[in-house]
Design a protein around this motif. Structure first.
Motif, PDB file in Angstrom:
ATOM      1  N   PHE A   3       0.836  -1.209   0.000  1.00  0.00           N
ATOM      2  CA  PHE A   3       0.000   0.000   0.000  1.00  0.00           C
ATOM      3  C   PHE A   3       0.868   1.255   0.000  1.00  0.00           C
ATOM      4  O   PHE A   3       1.766   1.411   0.826  1.00  0.00           O
ATOM      5  CB  PHE A   3      -0.908   0.002   1.229  1.00  0.00           C
ATOM      6  CG  PHE A   3      -1.577   1.308   1.473  1.00  0.00           C
ATOM      7  CD1 PHE A   3      -2.396   1.857   0.507  1.00  0.00           C
ATOM      8  CD2 PHE A   3      -1.384   2.001   2.647  1.00  0.00           C
ATOM      9  CE1 PHE A   3      -3.020   3.065   0.719  1.00  0.00           C
ATOM     10  CE2 PHE A   3      -2.001   3.205   2.863  1.00  0.00           C
ATOM     11  CZ  PHE A   3      -2.813   3.734   1.897  1.00  0.00           C
ATOM     12  N   GLU A   7      -0.732   7.196  -3.126  1.00  0.00           N
ATOM     13  CA  GLU A   7      -1.390   6.883  -4.390  1.00  0.00           C
ATOM     14  C   GLU A   7      -2.755   7.587  -4.470  1.00  0.00           C
ATOM     15  O   GLU A   7      -3.435   7.743  -3.440  1.00  0.00           O
ATOM     16  CB  GLU A   7      -1.587   5.370  -4.543  1.00  0.00           C
ATOM     17  CG  GLU A   7      -2.617   4.811  -3.589  1.00  0.00           C
ATOM     18  CD  GLU A   7      -2.827   3.328  -3.798  1.00  0.00           C
ATOM     19  OE1 GLU A   7      -3.157   2.949  -4.913  1.00  0.00           O
ATOM     20  OE2 GLU A   7      -2.662   2.578  -2.828  1.00  0.00           O
ATOM     21  N   ARG A   9      -6.535   8.131  -4.834  1.00  0.00           N
ATOM     22  CA  ARG A   9      -7.740   7.323  -4.716  1.00  0.00           C
ATOM     23  C   ARG A   9      -8.939   8.229  -4.945  1.00  0.00           C
ATOM     24  O   ARG A   9      -8.924   9.371  -4.465  1.00  0.00           O
ATOM     25  CB  ARG A   9      -7.833   6.689  -3.326  1.00  0.00           C
ATOM     26  CG  ARG A   9      -7.006   5.439  -3.198  1.00  0.00           C
ATOM     27  CD  ARG A   9      -6.721   5.121  -1.781  1.00  0.00           C
ATOM     28  NE  ARG A   9      -5.701   5.985  -1.239  1.00  0.00           N
ATOM     29  CZ  ARG A   9      -5.364   6.033   0.042  1.00  0.00           C
ATOM     30  NH1 ARG A   9      -5.992   5.293   0.896  1.00  0.00           N
ATOM     31  NH2 ARG A   9      -4.425   6.840   0.467  1.00  0.00           N
ATOM     32  N   PRO A  10      -9.935   7.778  -5.664  1.00  0.00           N
ATOM     33  CA  PRO A  10     -11.058   8.658  -6.018  1.00  0.00           C
ATOM     34  C   PRO A  10     -11.820   9.115  -4.775  1.00  0.00           C
ATOM     35  O   PRO A  10     -12.159   8.294  -3.921  1.00  0.00           O
ATOM     36  CB  PRO A  10     -11.941   7.784  -6.917  1.00  0.00           C
ATOM     37  CG  PRO A  10     -11.527   6.392  -6.618  1.00  0.00           C
ATOM     38  CD  PRO A  10     -10.110   6.434  -6.197  1.00  0.00           C
ATOM     39  N   GLY A  11     -12.086  10.404  -4.702  1.00  0.00           N
ATOM     40  CA  GLY A  11     -12.887  10.939  -3.604  1.00  0.00           C
ATOM     41  C   GLY A  11     -12.247  10.726  -2.255  1.00  0.00           C
ATOM     42  O   GLY A  11     -12.924  10.492  -1.273  1.00  0.00           O
ATOM     43  N   ARG A  12     -10.931  10.795  -2.194  1.00  0.00           N
ATOM     44  CA  ARG A  12     -10.233  10.411  -0.980  1.00  0.00           C
ATOM     45  C   ARG A  12     -10.285  11.500   0.091  1.00  0.00           C
ATOM     46  O   ARG A  12     -10.388  11.225   1.264  1.00  0.00           O
ATOM     47  CB  ARG A  12      -8.779  10.107  -1.349  1.00  0.00           C
ATOM     48  CG  ARG A  12      -7.941   9.544  -0.241  1.00  0.00           C
ATOM     49  CD  ARG A  12      -8.148   8.045  -0.186  1.00  0.00           C
ATOM     50  NE  ARG A  12      -7.251   7.440   0.777  1.00  0.00           N
ATOM     51  CZ  ARG A  12      -7.463   7.429   2.069  1.00  0.00           C
ATOM     52  NH1 ARG A  12      -8.525   7.992   2.562  1.00  0.00           N
ATOM     53  NH2 ARG A  12      -6.619   6.834   2.888  1.00  0.00           N
ATOM     54  N   PHE A  13     -10.219  12.734  -0.324  1.00  0.00           N
ATOM     55  CA  PHE A  13     -10.071  13.809   0.658  1.00  0.00           C
ATOM     56  C   PHE A  13     -11.305  14.698   0.703  1.00  0.00           C
ATOM     57  O   PHE A  13     -11.977  14.916  -0.290  1.00  0.00           O
ATOM     58  CB  PHE A  13      -8.835  14.637   0.335  1.00  0.00           C
ATOM     59  CG  PHE A  13      -7.601  13.793   0.324  1.00  0.00           C
ATOM     60  CD1 PHE A  13      -7.063  13.326   1.509  1.00  0.00           C
ATOM     61  CD2 PHE A  13      -7.012  13.411  -0.870  1.00  0.00           C
ATOM     62  CE1 PHE A  13      -5.939  12.521   1.495  1.00  0.00           C
ATOM     63  CE2 PHE A  13      -5.891  12.612  -0.881  1.00  0.00           C
ATOM     64  CZ  PHE A  13      -5.355  12.155   0.299  1.00  0.00           C
ATOM     65  N   ARG A  14     -11.565  15.216   1.905  1.00  0.00           N
ATOM     66  CA  ARG A  14     -12.725  16.091   2.081  1.00  0.00           C
ATOM     67  C   ARG A  14     -12.509  17.407   1.348  1.00  0.00           C
ATOM     68  O   ARG A  14     -11.386  17.889   1.245  1.00  0.00           O
ATOM     69  CB  ARG A  14     -12.892  16.411   3.566  1.00  0.00           C
ATOM     70  CG  ARG A  14     -13.365  15.274   4.381  1.00  0.00           C
ATOM     71  CD  ARG A  14     -13.234  15.661   5.831  1.00  0.00           C
ATOM     72  NE  ARG A  14     -13.458  14.505   6.660  1.00  0.00           N
ATOM     73  CZ  ARG A  14     -14.615  14.215   7.222  1.00  0.00           C
ATOM     74  NH1 ARG A  14     -15.635  14.984   7.050  1.00  0.00           N
ATOM     75  NH2 ARG A  14     -14.743  13.142   7.960  1.00  0.00           N
ATOM     76  N   GLU A  15     -13.616  17.984   0.881  1.00  0.00           N
ATOM     77  CA  GLU A  15     -13.506  19.306   0.271  1.00  0.00           C
ATOM     78  C   GLU A  15     -13.200  20.327   1.370  1.00  0.00           C
ATOM     79  O   GLU A  15     -13.678  20.204   2.497  1.00  0.00           O
ATOM     80  CB  GLU A  15     -14.818  19.666  -0.432  1.00  0.00           C
ATOM     81  CG  GLU A  15     -14.966  18.936  -1.736  1.00  0.00           C
ATOM     82  CD  GLU A  15     -16.275  19.272  -2.411  1.00  0.00           C
ATOM     83  OE1 GLU A  15     -17.007  20.118  -1.907  1.00  0.00           O
ATOM     84  OE2 GLU A  15     -16.545  18.665  -3.452  1.00  0.00           O
ATOM     85  N   TYR A  18     -16.129  22.557   3.192  1.00  0.00           N
ATOM     86  CA  TYR A  18     -17.323  21.796   3.565  1.00  0.00           C
ATOM     87  C   TYR A  18     -17.483  21.825   5.080  1.00  0.00           C
ATOM     88  O   TYR A  18     -16.613  21.359   5.816  1.00  0.00           O
ATOM     89  CB  TYR A  18     -17.164  20.360   3.078  1.00  0.00           C
ATOM     90  CG  TYR A  18     -18.404  19.539   3.263  1.00  0.00           C
ATOM     91  CD1 TYR A  18     -19.527  19.803   2.506  1.00  0.00           C
ATOM     92  CD2 TYR A  18     -18.448  18.513   4.185  1.00  0.00           C
ATOM     93  CE1 TYR A  18     -20.666  19.059   2.678  1.00  0.00           C
ATOM     94  CE2 TYR A  18     -19.578  17.767   4.357  1.00  0.00           C
ATOM     95  CZ  TYR A  18     -20.690  18.040   3.600  1.00  0.00           C
ATOM     96  OH  TYR A  18     -21.815  17.300   3.779  1.00  0.00           O
ATOM     97  N   PRO A  20     -20.106  20.613   7.755  1.00  0.00           N
ATOM     98  CA  PRO A  20     -21.347  19.919   8.028  1.00  0.00           C
ATOM     99  C   PRO A  20     -21.999  20.348   9.343  1.00  0.00           C
ATOM    100  O   PRO A  20     -23.159  20.088   9.583  1.00  0.00           O
ATOM    101  CB  PRO A  20     -20.931  18.457   8.107  1.00  0.00           C
ATOM    102  CG  PRO A  20     -19.513  18.492   8.520  1.00  0.00           C
ATOM    103  CD  PRO A  20     -18.933  19.752   7.977  1.00  0.00           C
ATOM    104  N   PHE A  21     -21.243  21.010  10.200  1.00  0.00           N
ATOM    105  CA  PHE A  21     -21.764  21.296  11.541  1.00  0.00           C
ATOM    106  C   PHE A  21     -22.930  22.281  11.534  1.00  0.00           C
ATOM    107  O   PHE A  21     -23.724  22.305  12.435  1.00  0.00           O
ATOM    108  CB  PHE A  21     -20.644  21.841  12.426  1.00  0.00           C
ATOM    109  CG  PHE A  21     -19.734  20.755  12.905  1.00  0.00           C
ATOM    110  CD1 PHE A  21     -20.070  19.988  13.997  1.00  0.00           C
ATOM    111  CD2 PHE A  21     -18.562  20.477  12.247  1.00  0.00           C
ATOM    112  CE1 PHE A  21     -19.244  18.976  14.439  1.00  0.00           C
ATOM    113  CE2 PHE A  21     -17.730  19.479  12.688  1.00  0.00           C
ATOM    114  CZ  PHE A  21     -18.075  18.717  13.785  1.00  0.00           C
ATOM    115  N   LYS A  23     -25.341  22.674   9.188  1.00  0.00           N
ATOM    116  CA  LYS A  23     -26.537  22.352   8.389  1.00  0.00           C
ATOM    117  C   LYS A  23     -27.723  21.960   9.267  1.00  0.00           C
ATOM    118  O   LYS A  23     -27.568  21.218  10.228  1.00  0.00           O
ATOM    119  CB  LYS A  23     -26.232  21.188   7.453  1.00  0.00           C
ATOM    120  CG  LYS A  23     -25.470  21.586   6.220  1.00  0.00           C
ATOM    121  CD  LYS A  23     -25.406  20.383   5.326  1.00  0.00           C
ATOM    122  CE  LYS A  23     -24.727  20.670   4.027  1.00  0.00           C
ATOM    123  NZ  LYS A  23     -24.666  19.474   3.208  1.00  0.00           N
ATOM    124  N   GLY A  66     -26.127  19.251  12.127  1.00  0.00           N
ATOM    125  CA  GLY A  66     -24.963  19.173  13.011  1.00  0.00           C
ATOM    126  C   GLY A  66     -25.059  20.090  14.216  1.00  0.00           C
ATOM    127  O   GLY A  66     -24.180  20.076  15.071  1.00  0.00           O
TER     128      GLY A  66
END
Lengths: 136, 239
Positions: A3, A7, A9-15, A18, A20-21, A23, A66
């Motif tokens: 591993f 490398e 990886r698709p959609g690996r990291f948060r924007e 963003y 969420p708390f 909403k 949140g």
């Protein structure tokens, strides 16, 4: 384990932007209010009122997103709890009344007999005589 | 690990807001697949071979549904990372090495069988003892007691697996080059020291699950995403 942590990886990291708390969902709160009102309206039908009240409570608790529980959400949860309690109380009282009042209990037994096929319908024996079948 | 249970749950609620529609649709799709494919292999009598075919078919359907359910992990991971999701993402695992998920599933099944041996022995011993000492008349209370024991043994096996291998499917999606055994090992290693925390986290959903029971299961359409999203947040915090 081959591993490589670097490398892609698709959609690996948060924007980055963003959050969420903060909403919350006014639509879910409205739905919860409607369910709560319906739960009150149908409080004399326990198998309708209790599920509606419970669903209202779930939606109310999830609608805060949140954030913390607001006064509006708290009042919704209390209203739903009251409707569930009211419905359960009414059903319990009705069951108590039926089982303790001889006239109502007799009516209940007649209904159970009819439901189980041992009907008290005065016309059914006559119908049996006419048709030759056993309807009573 | 910096976030508390409340913070994890609060984060999960925040991320789910506005996305319940897609998740409810995905759950409906899962239920429909289970009903439609499951109905093909219902045993309708007609000899022992039909029974074997029904059993084999049910096993195949169960495996396919597990791959479908692994797609939920992908959905929640995407959502937790702030990406857009759609119902079609549920089938992600069918096109991305489904064989690994099937092998993980079979290994987990073996582990369930292994865990079921001591649990069943303890349950049988308790049932025997209760039958002899507590309820010699074997009335309805004894039957209720045996059912309670069954539920408890099922829950203990489920919890045992969940607390050890609950993160396996997330690793499966994030690490496409790892072997199935490595995924299970990594999940177990990562859970070391965090099991009690996860146990209390799962226990905190009891109220919501009881409310869902009152709604005849309809509430699960909202509670299940909440639970899985919290688990996803737990995974991301332990990543």
């Amino acid at each position: 384990m081959d591993f490589d942590p670097n490398e892609p990886r698709p959609g690996r990291f948060r924007e980055e932007h963003y959050d969420p708390f903060r909403k919350s969902s006014p639509a879910m709160q409205s739905a919860a209010w409607i369910l709560c009102i319906l739960s009150f309206i149908f409080c004399w039908i326990c198998y309708l009122s209790i599920p509606l009240g419970a669903l209202a409570m779930i939606l109310a608790l999830l609608s805060r997103g949140g954030g913390r529980i607001t006064r509006r959400v708290r009042s919704l949860v209390i209203a739903a709890a009251v409707s569930i309690t009211l419905s359960a109380g009414l059903t319990g009282y009705a069951a108590y009344r039926v089982y303790t009042t001889p006239r109502l209990r007799l009516l209940l037994e007649q209904m159970i007999d009819q439901y189980l096929g041992q009907g008290q319908d005065p016309y059914l024996p006559g119908l049996s005589d006419q048709t030759g079948g056993d309807f009573a | 690990m910096n976030l508390t249970r409340q913070e994890l749950k609060s984060r999960a609620r925040g991320e789910l807001t506005g996305h319940y529609g897609v998740l409810i649709l995905a759950q409906l799709l899962e239920i429909m697949c289970a009903l439609v494919f499951g109905s093909f292999f219902v045993y309708r009598g007609g000899g022992i071979w039909n029974e074997y075919i029904a059993l084999a078919g049910t096993l195949v359907v169960c495996l396919l549904l597990t791959v479908l359910r692994a797609g939920f992990s992908y959905l929640y991971l995407q959502l937790a990372r702030g990406n857009q999701i759609q119902v079609g993402d549920l089938f992600y695992c069918f096109s991305h090495q489904p064989d690994r998920i099937l092998v993980v599933c079979l290994l987990l099944f073996l582990l369930i069988c292994l865990a079921a041996v001591p649990v069943t022995l303890i349950r049988s011993a308790l049932t025997l003892l209760a039958g002899r000492l507590l309820f010699p008349a074997a009335g309805p209370i004894f039957i209720a007691f045996t059912y309670l024991l069954r539920i408890l043994s099922f829950l203990s096996i489920y919890l045992l697996l969940m607390l050890h291998y609950g993160l396996t499917f997330f690793f499966c999606i994030d690490h496409p080059h790892w072997k199935s055994t490595a995924l299970l090992r990594e999940s177990r290693e990562r859970m070391r020291g965090r099991r009690f925390f996860l146990f209390r986290l799962l226990l905190s959903f009891t109220g919501f699950l009881l409310l869902s029971v009152l709604t005849f299961g309809i509430g699960l359409f909202w509670v299940r995403p909440y639970l899985y999203m919290t688990l996803t947040e737990f995974y991301l915090e332990n990543e």
